[in-house]
Design an enzyme around this catalytic site. Sequence first.
Site, PDB file in Angstrom:
ATOM      1  N   GLN A 131      -3.817  44.879  31.861  1.00  0.00           N
ATOM      2  CA  GLN A 131      -2.629  45.245  30.796  1.00  0.00           C
ATOM      3  C   GLN A 131      -2.988  44.325  29.333  1.00  0.00           C
ATOM      4  OE1 GLN A 131       1.178  45.419  29.964  1.00  0.00           O
ATOM      5  NE2 GLN A 131       1.448  47.150  28.884  1.00  0.00           N
ATOM      6  N   GLY A 132      -4.282  44.383  28.421  1.00  0.00           N
ATOM      7  CA  GLY A 132      -4.920  43.443  27.599  1.00  0.00           C
ATOM      8  C   GLY A 132      -4.050  43.902  26.427  1.00  0.00           C
ATOM      9  N   TYR A 133      -2.591  43.090  26.354  1.00  0.00           N
ATOM     10  CA  TYR A 133      -1.517  43.672  24.583  1.00  0.00           C
ATOM     11  C   TYR A 133      -1.701  42.143  24.894  1.00  0.00           C
ATOM     12  CZ  TYR A 133       0.017  48.048  26.008  1.00  0.00           C
ATOM     13  OH  TYR A 133      -0.212  49.950  25.997  1.00  0.00           O
ATOM     14  N   SER A 134      -0.586  41.007  25.012  1.00  0.00           N
ATOM     15  CA  SER A 134      -0.149  39.945  24.018  1.00  0.00           C
ATOM     16  C   SER A 134      -1.488  39.063  23.899  1.00  0.00           C
ATOM     17  CB  SER A 134       0.944  39.808  24.819  1.00  0.00           C
ATOM     18  OG  SER A 134       1.775  39.923  25.381  1.00  0.00           O
ATOM     19  N   SER A 166      -1.240  39.701  33.220  1.00  0.00           N
ATOM     20  CA  SER A 166      -0.707  39.864  35.467  1.00  0.00           C
ATOM     21  C   SER A 166      -2.504  40.713  35.703  1.00  0.00           C
ATOM     22  CB  SER A 166       0.411  41.002  35.202  1.00  0.00           C
ATOM     23  OG  SER A 166       1.352  39.917  33.714  1.00  0.00           O
ATOM     24  N   GLU A 249       6.162  52.735  31.083  1.00  0.00           N
ATOM     25  CA  GLU A 249       6.725  51.212  31.987  1.00  0.00           C
ATOM     26  C   GLU A 249       7.766  51.349  32.818  1.00  0.00           C
ATOM     27  OE1 GLU A 249       6.250  46.555  32.337  1.00  0.00           O
ATOM     28  OE2 GLU A 249       6.242  47.810  30.193  1.00  0.00           O
ATOM     29  N   GLU A 374      15.058  38.814  22.248  1.00  0.00           N
ATOM     30  CA  GLU A 374      15.563  38.295  20.877  1.00  0.00           C
ATOM     31  C   GLU A 374      14.538  39.434  20.246  1.00  0.00           C
ATOM     32  OE1 GLU A 374      15.661  34.520  22.631  1.00  0.00           O
ATOM     33  OE2 GLU A 374      14.256  36.005  22.706  1.00  0.00           O
TER      34      GLU A 374
END
Length: 393
Positions: A131-134, A166, A249, A374
């Site tokens: 997964q290429g998100y962050s 990951s 998810e 948060e």
Amino acid sequence: MDLTYSAADEEFRDEVRQWLADNLVGDFAAIRGRGGSGREHESYDERVAWNQHMAKAGWTCLGWPVEHGGRGLSLFQQVIFHEEYARADAPAGVNHLGEELLGPTLIALGTDEQRARFLPGIVAATELWCQGYSEPGAGSDLAGVRTRARLEGDEWVIDGQKIWTSLAHNSDWCFVVARTEPGSQRHAGLSYLLVPLDQPGVRVEPILQLTGTSEFNEVFFDGARTSADLVVGAPGDGWRVAMATLGFERGVSTIAQQIGFARELEGVEEIARANGTWDDPVIADRIARARMGLEVMRTHALRTLSSYDSGSQGPEASVSKLMWARWHRDLGDLAMEVRGASGLTVAEGPYELDQEQSLYLFSRADTIYGGSDEIQRNIIAERVLGLPKEPRG
């Protein structure tokens, strides 16, 4: 909500239990209990072979519709499978991101051509995904992504960097959120691209973690390419698609996760009984609270999943991440309390951690990855409770 199993469900349980007993033998018996968070390096190739063996017998993608290669099982039958899988101490899977996230996204929002191309490889566990998100500076705040992609002829050309990816070092493909409209900001102008990793324009750099392993990675895109038709949804509509993936998810995989948590708690309980800390009333109270918390999470998850089953996603889903992240981190603390001084030294040099030590160190990240506590509280406050937005700037 009725949480009881029907006679047909119990028959299915017997089928699952028998298949696992018949197949977790020989070479596969040697990898029981291998893998998991902080231990993804364990027996990796053997676990891939096990997943492919399961696929040939029809035990992958259980909730997918039959027409897309799944078994179309009910929610409770999927829960039963995960319960029995955990009880059999079967090894951790290698195909979670494809099976539980990308596959359902393609079924819901992909084209017929995309489904025909990618779903069979996910079902068979022959093509693995990450997964290429962050990104650096855009973790929980996904709308701040700076990775860019531009169309050149019949290909997207991608430049940028992803982090905390990951299993990228073991993956064949990555679903990437990239900014495709120059000058766009925040949620606008993003696209959801399917990108092959085995190409000159991609570099994967493992990140060494406190556990001594490298489940997370940095992924650098320098002129990486993918076909123009490998965008899920319309170009510029990537935020909606990415949020749909995050919704999946919180699907049945959360039940499997909690069953893994239960197994970890049972391990802590066994140590407490063996070393006498079970007789400490403070420790006994914490173990009891952990057991109750696990039951609360399970009931919450089943209630939430039931609302998914009926097509409605209620506010319950927004709190699940907060619940399990804090619970699991506290379990890591409890494991070290129960272990006492023996938990402070490694059994083998130079840095060979046991299960409880890995649990403690890896669970430090639980309240951060997948959306920090948060950020989750802000989402609940602003989008669920309707409170004023937090000042930014």
